[in-house]
Design a protein around this motif. Structure first.
Motif, PDB file in Angstrom:
ATOM      1  N   MET A  40      36.583 -27.193 -30.401  1.00 25.78           N
ATOM      2  CA  MET A  40      36.191 -27.597 -28.958  1.00 25.78           C
ATOM      3  C   MET A  40      37.850 -27.227 -27.953  1.00 25.78           C
ATOM      4  O   MET A  40      36.882 -26.814 -27.125  1.00 25.78           O
ATOM      5  N   HIS A  41      38.555 -27.452 -28.574  1.00 28.47           N
ATOM      6  CA  HIS A  41      39.900 -27.554 -26.878  1.00 28.47           C
ATOM      7  C   HIS A  41      40.069 -26.193 -27.425  1.00 28.47           C
ATOM      8  O   HIS A  41      40.337 -25.609 -26.669  1.00 28.47           O
ATOM      9  N   SER A  43      38.402 -23.666 -28.037  1.00 33.02           N
ATOM     10  CA  SER A  43      37.049 -23.087 -26.828  1.00 33.02           C
ATOM     11  C   SER A  43      37.111 -23.427 -25.443  1.00 33.02           C
ATOM     12  O   SER A  43      36.449 -22.519 -24.505  1.00 33.02           O
ATOM     13  N   SER A  44      37.551 -24.612 -25.049  1.00 30.93           N
ATOM     14  CA  SER A  44      37.223 -24.694 -23.475  1.00 30.93           C
ATOM     15  C   SER A  44      38.500 -24.468 -22.745  1.00 30.93           C
ATOM     16  O   SER A  44      38.777 -23.713 -22.213  1.00 30.93           O
ATOM     17  N   GLU A  47      38.272 -20.089 -23.245  1.00 32.72           N
ATOM     18  CA  GLU A  47      37.420 -19.741 -22.239  1.00 32.72           C
ATOM     19  C   GLU A  47      37.862 -19.712 -20.647  1.00 32.72           C
ATOM     20  O   GLU A  47      37.289 -19.136 -19.987  1.00 32.72           O
ATOM     21  N   THR A  48      38.179 -21.584 -20.630  1.00 37.03           N
ATOM     22  CA  THR A  48      38.110 -21.216 -19.060  1.00 37.03           C
ATOM     23  C   THR A  48      39.456 -20.196 -18.461  1.00 37.03           C
ATOM     24  O   THR A  48      39.507 -19.981 -17.327  1.00 37.03           O
ATOM     25  N   TYR A  79      34.216 -23.381 -12.757  1.00 35.01           N
ATOM     26  CA  TYR A  79      35.953 -24.617 -12.643  1.00 35.01           C
ATOM     27  C   TYR A  79      35.568 -25.681 -12.503  1.00 35.01           C
ATOM     28  O   TYR A  79      34.964 -26.687 -13.493  1.00 35.01           O
ATOM     29  N   TRP A  82      32.169 -26.636 -15.146  1.00 36.07           N
ATOM     30  CA  TRP A  82      32.315 -26.774 -15.897  1.00 36.07           C
ATOM     31  C   TRP A  82      32.887 -28.231 -16.727  1.00 36.07           C
ATOM     32  O   TRP A  82      32.897 -29.140 -17.973  1.00 36.07           O
ATOM     33  N   ARG A  86      31.837 -30.314 -19.017  1.00 32.62           N
ATOM     34  CA  ARG A  86      32.817 -31.693 -19.934  1.00 32.62           C
ATOM     35  C   ARG A  86      32.289 -32.708 -20.396  1.00 32.62           C
ATOM     36  O   ARG A  86      32.730 -33.381 -21.477  1.00 32.62           O
ATOM     37  N   HIS A 103      29.169 -27.660 -25.907  1.00 31.58           N
ATOM     38  CA  HIS A 103      30.006 -26.548 -25.539  1.00 31.58           C
ATOM     39  C   HIS A 103      30.222 -25.429 -25.383  1.00 31.58           C
ATOM     40  O   HIS A 103      29.706 -24.452 -24.902  1.00 31.58           O
ATOM     41  N   ILE A 107      29.587 -23.274 -22.308  1.00 28.20           N
ATOM     42  CA  ILE A 107      30.871 -21.660 -21.626  1.00 28.20           C
ATOM     43  C   ILE A 107      29.722 -20.716 -21.857  1.00 28.20           C
ATOM     44  O   ILE A 107      30.469 -19.193 -20.867  1.00 28.20           O
TER      45      ILE A 107
END
Length: 124
Positions: A40-41, A43-44, A47-48, A79, A82, A86, A103, A107
């Motif tokens: 999860m970390h 990808s977040s 991707e951001t 942003y 997201w 999140r 998530h 995304i």
């Protein structure tokens, strides 16, 4: 002006390729990381960052026009959406597997909306 155009093209493509690289690394990290929370970390964050770099490259390519302001608004909206999704998912969805699935879906949806919005702005 040819040198200026070349510099703008090189700088904007640098941002676009960097953003594409980070999106790709985030996708690979989503598949290769050992446990759910690192997935999860990965990808977040990736991707951001990737989406931000992609939109920055497009803003440089557009130059000082109204399209640049629209892309800046789109970046802020991306942003904001997201972070809101999140936080809601992290607070209210307890099963970790469901969190990861939500998530990833969010995304992907946001990235598709960014691509769609850029196509609308450029009139494609």
């Amino acid at each position: 002006t040819a040198m200026k155009d070349l510099l703008v093209d090189l700088l904007s493509w640098g941002f676009i390729l960097s953003g594409s690289f980070f999106v790709l690394v985030g996708a690979i990290g989503l598949l290769r990381m050992p446990d759910l929370y690192t997935r999860m970390h990965a990808s977040s964050v990736m991707e951001t960052l990737g989406a931000g770099l992609l939109i920055t490259g497009l803003m440089i390519q557009a130059g000082p026009t109204l399209i640049t302001l629209k892309l800046l608004f789109l970046l802020a909206l991306f942003y904001h959406a997201w972070i809101g999704v999140r936080d809601i998912v992290m607070d209210y969805v307890k099963p970790a597997g469901v969190r990861l699935l939500i998530h990833v879906v969010v995304i992907l949806a946001l990235l598709l909306y960014v691509i769609w919005s850029v196509q609308i702005l450029w009139g494609m």
